[in-house]
Design an enzyme around this catalytic site. Structure first.
Site, short mmCIF file in Angstrom:
data_model
loop_
_atom_site.label_atom_id
_atom_site.label_comp_id
_atom_site.label_asym_id
_atom_site.label_seq_id
_atom_site.Cartn_x
_atom_site.Cartn_y
_atom_site.Cartn_z
N TYR A 62 -4.32 -2.20 -9.97
CA TYR A 62 -4.16 -2.11 -8.51
C TYR A 62 -3.27 -3.22 -7.96
CZ TYR A 62 -5.32 -2.19 -3.56
OH TYR A 62 -5.23 -2.20 -2.18
N LYS A 108 0.40 3.46 -2.95
CA LYS A 108 -0.76 4.35 -3.09
C LYS A 108 -0.35 5.82 -3.06
CE LYS A 108 -3.69 0.83 -0.93
NZ LYS A 108 -4.41 0.41 0.29
N SER A 115 0.79 -1.24 0.00
CA SER A 115 0.00 0.00 0.00
C SER A 115 0.82 1.28 0.00
CB SER A 115 -0.95 0.01 1.20
OG SER A 115 -2.00 -0.90 1.00
N TYR A 118 -4.20 3.65 8.11
CA TYR A 118 -5.54 3.07 8.28
C TYR A 118 -6.15 3.55 9.61
CZ TYR A 118 -3.18 0.19 4.82
OH TYR A 118 -2.44 -0.23 3.75
N VAL A 129 1.26 -3.67 4.03
CA VAL A 129 1.21 -4.94 4.76
C VAL A 129 2.41 -5.85 4.46
CG1 VAL A 129 -1.29 -4.94 5.06
CG2 VAL A 129 -0.28 -6.04 3.04
#
Length: 312
Positions: free
Chosen positions: A191, A67, A64, A243, A261
């Site tokens: 993605y 992103k 992630s 998060y 992760v």
């Protein structure tokens, strides 16, 4: 004068007995195979000096953290209209939660949870085939890091595609609300591949330097984004980058950061340095346990928190 190498060495030495703590992400089979006994750290200042320790030059799946880079690309393509499709608020929910989407008519809270990043992938895909969009993302990260060896790990990409049921659910749910303009399998192809980028801590820290340098890469001299956009991306990293653990990370570390992760974290000390840490064991929020501790120690010892230096 702060001796950054001494600080980095001491952090590594202090945390070495705890390496392996946390839980390696096992819902992606290829990540479950990663050796938990890894810990690397790289700090690169605005003069390009590198301070590093441990497994800092071993590539890992950035997941992630990618992103941040796709959001930067999407903002470059679509500007402020990006925010018509995705919000800028902390989620307070798990990174792969579908509950919030239903309450908010399919518009994701922010670009760093999975649903938001899927929308950003849809934005990056505009005018491209999936293969072209993936190529653009890889070239952009290579440009940021000034390193053409950076590539996608095909085994991780396959593993994500084979087991990404929740992401398929999120994408189909948003498609039902008209939030995705491209075919779901095309968007998810982009993605899954961006999340499978493999980078070392040193490469990752170099990639984040433009956010520490007010939008400009201080090593190459290239302006990547405006100073205003760099500040805004940093703001989103601070408030949404971990998060539902973002508030806790801000409380303990006080730096803009984005976790993955795979156990990596990219952190930005605006005007000072870019930092990357990697340790695969995750805490209950899905963020690197040892990596978070390392960044807390670094911020405390350097006084780099954006909320002010500690009292002496």
């Amino acid at each position: 004068m702060v001796d950054l190498q001494a600080i980095v060495d001491d952090i590594h030495r202090t945390l070495t007995p705890r390496i392996g703590e946390g839980k390696v992400a096992d819902y992606i089979p290829q990540l479950a195979r990663v050796d938990a006994a890894k810990f690397g750290m790289s700090v690169i200042d605005l003069d390009g000096r590198v301070y590093k320790a441990g497994d800092c030059d071993e590539p890992f799946s950035i997941q992630s953290i990618s992103k941040v880079f796709t959001l930067t690309l999407a903002l470059g393509k679509h500007g402020e209209s990006t925010w018509n499709r995705v919000g800028r608020e902390p989620s307070g929910s798990a990174f792969n939660s579908i509950v919030q989407l239903e309450h908010e008519n399919g518009k994701p809270r922010n670009p760093f949870i999975n649903a938001g990043a899927i929308v950003v992938s849809d934005l990056v895909l505009a005018g491209h085939t999936p293969r072209e969009a993936i190529g653009e993302i890889v070239r952009f990260v290579q440009y940021l890091a000034d390193d053409t060896s950076i590539a996608i790990d095909p085994d991780v990409a396959k593993s994500e595609t084979a087991t990404g049921y929740r992401n398929f659910a999120l994408a189909n749910f948003m498609k039902s609300y008209g939030k995705l303009t491209h075919a779901v399998d095309h968007v998810l192809g982009v993605y899954f591949h961006q999340c499978a980028l493999a980078m070392s801590c040193t490469q990752l820290a170099r990639s984040g330097l433009f956010l520490a340098g007010n939008g400009k890469n201080p090593i190459t001299g290239h302006t990547v984004v405006s100073s205003q956009r760099a500040r805004r991306i940093n703001a989103l990293m601070l408030t949404c980058g971990h998060y539902d653990g973002s508030g806790d990370f801000a409380y303990h570390v006080g730096l803009p950061g984005k976790s993955g992760v795979g156990g990596g974290i990219l952190a930005v000390a605006p005007g000072r340095a870019s930092v990357a840490v990697w340790s695969p064991g995750l805490n209950h929020n899905g963020n690197s346990l040892i990596g978070s501790l390392a960044l807390e120690m670094l911020a405390a010892r350097t006084g780099w928190s954006v909320f002010g230096a500690p009292a002496t």
